[in-house]
Motif scaffolding. Structure first.
Motif, PDB file in Angstrom:
ATOM      1  N   ALA A   1      43.983 -92.751  30.775  1.00  0.00           N
ATOM      2  CA  ALA A   1      44.168 -94.151  30.391  1.00  0.00           C
ATOM      3  C   ALA A   1      44.052 -94.390  28.896  1.00  0.00           C
ATOM      4  CB  ALA A   1      43.161 -95.033  31.129  1.00  0.00           C
ATOM      5  N   SER A   2      43.254 -93.568  28.189  1.00  0.00           N
ATOM      6  CA  SER A   2      42.908 -93.929  26.815  1.00  0.00           C
ATOM      7  C   SER A   2      43.339 -92.928  25.759  1.00  0.00           C
ATOM      8  CB  SER A   2      41.392 -94.163  26.705  1.00  0.00           C
ATOM      9  OG  SER A   2      40.678 -92.990  27.031  1.00  0.00           O
ATOM     10  N   GLY A   3      43.996 -91.834  26.137  1.00  0.00           N
ATOM     11  CA  GLY A   3      44.434 -90.886  25.120  1.00  0.00           C
ATOM     12  C   GLY A   3      43.379 -89.843  24.805  1.00  0.00           C
ATOM     13  N   PRO A   4      43.583 -89.041  23.758  1.00  0.00           N
ATOM     14  CA  PRO A   4      42.690 -87.912  23.471  1.00  0.00           C
ATOM     15  C   PRO A   4      41.234 -88.340  23.331  1.00  0.00           C
ATOM     16  CG  PRO A   4      44.660 -87.789  22.106  1.00  0.00           C
ATOM     17  CD  PRO A   4      44.694 -89.129  22.774  1.00  0.00           C
ATOM     18  N   ARG A   5      40.348 -87.479  23.856  1.00  0.00           N
ATOM     19  CA  ARG A   5      38.913 -87.734  23.813  1.00  0.00           C
ATOM     20  C   ARG A   5      38.206 -86.544  23.162  1.00  0.00           C
ATOM     21  NH1 ARG A   5      38.263 -92.875  24.862  1.00  0.00           N
ATOM     22  NH2 ARG A   5      36.058 -92.423  25.259  1.00  0.00           N
ATOM     23  N   VAL A   6      36.966 -86.756  22.749  1.00  0.00           N
ATOM     24  CA  VAL A   6      36.120 -85.681  22.250  1.00  0.00           C
ATOM     25  C   VAL A   6      34.850 -85.664  23.099  1.00  0.00           C
ATOM     26  CG1 VAL A   6      34.820 -84.738  20.312  1.00  0.00           C
ATOM     27  CG2 VAL A   6      37.032 -85.848  19.910  1.00  0.00           C
ATOM     28  N   LEU A   7      34.608 -84.529  23.750  1.00  0.00           N
ATOM     29  CA  LEU A   7      33.404 -84.334  24.559  1.00  0.00           C
ATOM     30  C   LEU A   7      32.355 -83.601  23.745  1.00  0.00           C
ATOM     31  CD1 LEU A   7      35.047 -83.150  27.905  1.00  0.00           C
ATOM     32  CD2 LEU A   7      34.262 -85.457  27.329  1.00  0.00           C
ATOM     33  N   LYS A   8      31.079 -84.014  23.894  1.00  0.00           N
ATOM     34  CA  LYS A   8      30.008 -83.419  23.106  1.00  0.00           C
ATOM     35  C   LYS A   8      28.784 -83.201  23.984  1.00  0.00           C
ATOM     36  CE  LYS A   8      31.602 -85.957  19.004  1.00  0.00           C
ATOM     37  NZ  LYS A   8      31.242 -86.784  17.848  1.00  0.00           N
ATOM     38  N   GLN A   9      28.299 -81.951  24.030  1.00  0.00           N
ATOM     39  CA  GLN A   9      27.019 -81.739  24.690  1.00  0.00           C
ATOM     40  C   GLN A   9      25.927 -82.409  23.875  1.00  0.00           C
ATOM     41  OE1 GLN A   9      25.298 -77.837  24.970  1.00  0.00           O
ATOM     42  NE2 GLN A   9      26.259 -77.104  23.091  1.00  0.00           N
ATOM     43  N   ASN A  10      24.843 -82.798  24.541  1.00  0.00           N
ATOM     44  CA  ASN A  10      23.858 -83.648  23.893  1.00  0.00           C
ATOM     45  C   ASN A  10      23.138 -82.956  22.744  1.00  0.00           C
ATOM     46  OD1 ASN A  10      22.490 -86.137  23.662  1.00  0.00           O
ATOM     47  ND2 ASN A  10      20.765 -85.383  24.863  1.00  0.00           N
ATOM     48  N   ARG A  11      22.790 -81.683  22.898  1.00  0.00           N
ATOM     49  CA  ARG A  11      22.090 -80.957  21.845  1.00  0.00           C
ATOM     50  C   ARG A  11      22.883 -79.720  21.488  1.00  0.00           C
ATOM     51  NH1 ARG A  11      15.634 -80.857  22.013  1.00  0.00           N
ATOM     52  NH2 ARG A  11      16.109 -80.733  19.784  1.00  0.00           N
TER      53      ARG A  11
ATOM     54  N   ALA B   1      45.421 -85.011  27.677  1.00  0.00           N
ATOM     55  CA  ALA B   1      46.236 -84.770  28.865  1.00  0.00           C
ATOM     56  C   ALA B   1      47.652 -84.403  28.438  1.00  0.00           C
ATOM     57  CB  ALA B   1      46.244 -86.012  29.749  1.00  0.00           C
ATOM     58  N   LEU B   2      48.233 -83.419  29.092  1.00  0.00           N
ATOM     59  CA  LEU B   2      49.602 -83.032  28.797  1.00  0.00           C
ATOM     60  C   LEU B   2      50.573 -83.952  29.542  1.00  0.00           C
ATOM     61  CD1 LEU B   2      49.493 -79.130  28.908  1.00  0.00           C
ATOM     62  CD2 LEU B   2      49.465 -80.625  26.920  1.00  0.00           C
ATOM     63  N   PRO B   3      51.573 -84.474  28.855  1.00  0.00           N
ATOM     64  CA  PRO B   3      52.548 -85.327  29.536  1.00  0.00           C
ATOM     65  C   PRO B   3      53.354 -84.520  30.550  1.00  0.00           C
ATOM     66  CG  PRO B   3      53.288 -84.820  27.313  1.00  0.00           C
ATOM     67  CD  PRO B   3      51.875 -84.306  27.430  1.00  0.00           C
ATOM     68  N   ASN B   4      53.654 -85.161  31.674  1.00  0.00           N
ATOM     69  CA  ASN B   4      54.475 -84.546  32.724  1.00  0.00           C
ATOM     70  C   ASN B   4      53.866 -83.266  33.285  1.00  0.00           C
ATOM     71  OD1 ASN B   4      56.508 -86.547  32.210  1.00  0.00           O
ATOM     72  ND2 ASN B   4      57.198 -85.313  30.458  1.00  0.00           N
ATOM     73  N   ALA B   5      52.541 -83.170  33.205  1.00  0.00           N
ATOM     74  CA  ALA B   5      51.841 -82.013  33.770  1.00  0.00           C
ATOM     75  C   ALA B   5      50.540 -82.507  34.386  1.00  0.00           C
ATOM     76  CB  ALA B   5      51.582 -80.953  32.706  1.00  0.00           C
ATOM     77  N   ASP B   6      50.641 -83.024  35.586  1.00  0.00           N
ATOM     78  CA  ASP B   6      49.514 -83.690  36.228  1.00  0.00           C
ATOM     79  C   ASP B   6      48.315 -82.753  36.350  1.00  0.00           C
ATOM     80  OD1 ASP B   6      48.224 -85.836  37.518  1.00  0.00           O
ATOM     81  OD2 ASP B   6      48.682 -84.971  39.484  1.00  0.00           O
TER      82      ASP B   6
END
Length: 358
Positions: A148-158, A170-175
């Motif tokens: 829904a929102s486009g590229p994200r950045v995930l971060k472990q807490n420490r 997410a890759l377009p046209n590649a569910d």
């Protein structure tokens, strides 16, 4: 029994860093990477000594720290597979028995972890930020948010050095297929099912406790601004063009690895960063202290806030997005920072002595 500390006109401080037995036996202020900090402390009448820590001689280090008035700690959250779990327990004991410890482990757990991005997302440095407290919540919420929102950045807490930080799109046209890039140096983009990424991130719910999810900042190629703080005052800035989370150019497998640019240091009065300084000292740091229930005397004597450039404002000016706070091991530092550390520490030790003597 506590190691006795003899009252004198000069305070004693240990600068604590990680190392092995050989490093411990050879450590001196002169051969330390913190030599400028030792010099600044001596200039304000504080006697400082190096203290090298490893889990194999925790008790020896604890006894050493109980014999000084203050401890300045420079130890990464994760180093060669070792965490700070044993060290933090020891530092809590030391602080409870008298010596000033900066940064105190409990303060680090409030401000020096990625969760601070979620806890302070309502401040002027905030952005679209979410927290996942369990692998179940991560699996249930992240895939739909990514779509829904486009590229994200995930971060472990420490973590440190890019460990546990991922750009995900997410890759377009590649569910169900995502492109990911780990922030550690040398990593290349990968494509995988989102379920594989979720499984790869599951260990982050162990020691760290949560995963933080931020919107990717499109101006990342403009660089990162590190705002160095001594307690609640700016001690300098560093600007660096970074490589992490920026895909490498398609130059073929034999091309040399792109390197991050050097961090250019600036003093606290650098004209380019005065708007950021004003926001930090007058708004964001006081608001952070209130949000996290931290008083000014508990702020680390040296810490930094890393900012990325956010979307330009209506007048075309810069905005700033906080991407992390470093409170465990803030180094290297601007030339002006050692004197700021010494001033802050001397003031705190003086206040502590007045309380002890009534």
């Amino acid at each position: 029994m506590d190691t006795e500390r003899h009252p004198s006109s000069r305070n004693t401080v240990a600068i604590l860093s990680r190392g092995d037995a050989a490093a411990r036996s050879n450590a001196t202020p002169q051969n330390s990477r913190f030599v400028r900090v030792f010099e600044a402390l001596a200039a304000v009448g504080i006697d400082a000594r190096p203290a090298i820590y490893d889990e194999s001689f925790t008790e020896t280090v604890r006894d050493e720290l109980l014999g000084v008035d203050g401890v300045l700690v420079w130890v990464d959250p994760i180093h060669q597979g070792k965490t700070r779990a044993d060290l933090d327990a020891m530092l809590r004991e030391v602080a409870a028995r008298g010596p000033l410890v900066s940064a105190h482990p409990d303060v680090i757990l409030k401000m020096g972890v990625k969760e601070v991005l979620y806890q302070t997302r309502h401040l002027g440095w905030g952005t679209d930020t979410h927290r996942y407290d369990s692998a179940v919540a991560f699996r249930a919420e992240f895939p739909s948010r990514l779509r829904a929102s486009g590229p994200r950045v995930l971060k472990q807490n420490r973590g440190n050095g890019g460990q546990g930080v991922w750009k995900v799109e997410a890759l377009p046209n590649a569910d169900g297929i995502v492109r990911v890039l780990h922030a550690q140096r040398g990593c290349l983009p990968e494509e995988m099912p989102v379920e594989d990424l979720i499984a790869r991130c599951q260990p982050y719910f162990g020691w760290g406790g949560c995963i933080i999810d931020q919107a990717y900042q499109a101006r990342l190629p403009d660089g990162m601004i590190r705002c160095y703080m001594s307690a609640a005052k700016v001690a300098g800035f560093g600007h660096q063009l970074i490589k992490a989370l920026i895909p490498p150019p398609p130059e073929g497998p034999d091309a040399p690895e792109a390197q991050p640019g050097p961090r250019i240091m600036h003093g606290p009065s650098a004209p380019a960063f005065q708007a950021l300084r004003k926001s930090m000292e007058n708004e964001w740091v006081p608001q952070m202290m209130q949000a996290l229930d931290i008083d000014e005397t508990s702020l680390p004597v040296i810490w930094d806030a890393d900012f990325l450039y956010g979307p330009r404002d209506a007048a075309g000016g810069d905005t700033y997005v906080l991407c992390e706070i470093n409170a465990s091991s803030c180094f290297a530092i601007p030339d002006e920072a050692p004197a700021a550390i010494a001033r802050t520490l001397k003031q705190r030790l003086l206040s502590t002595r007045k309380v002890r003597t009534g």
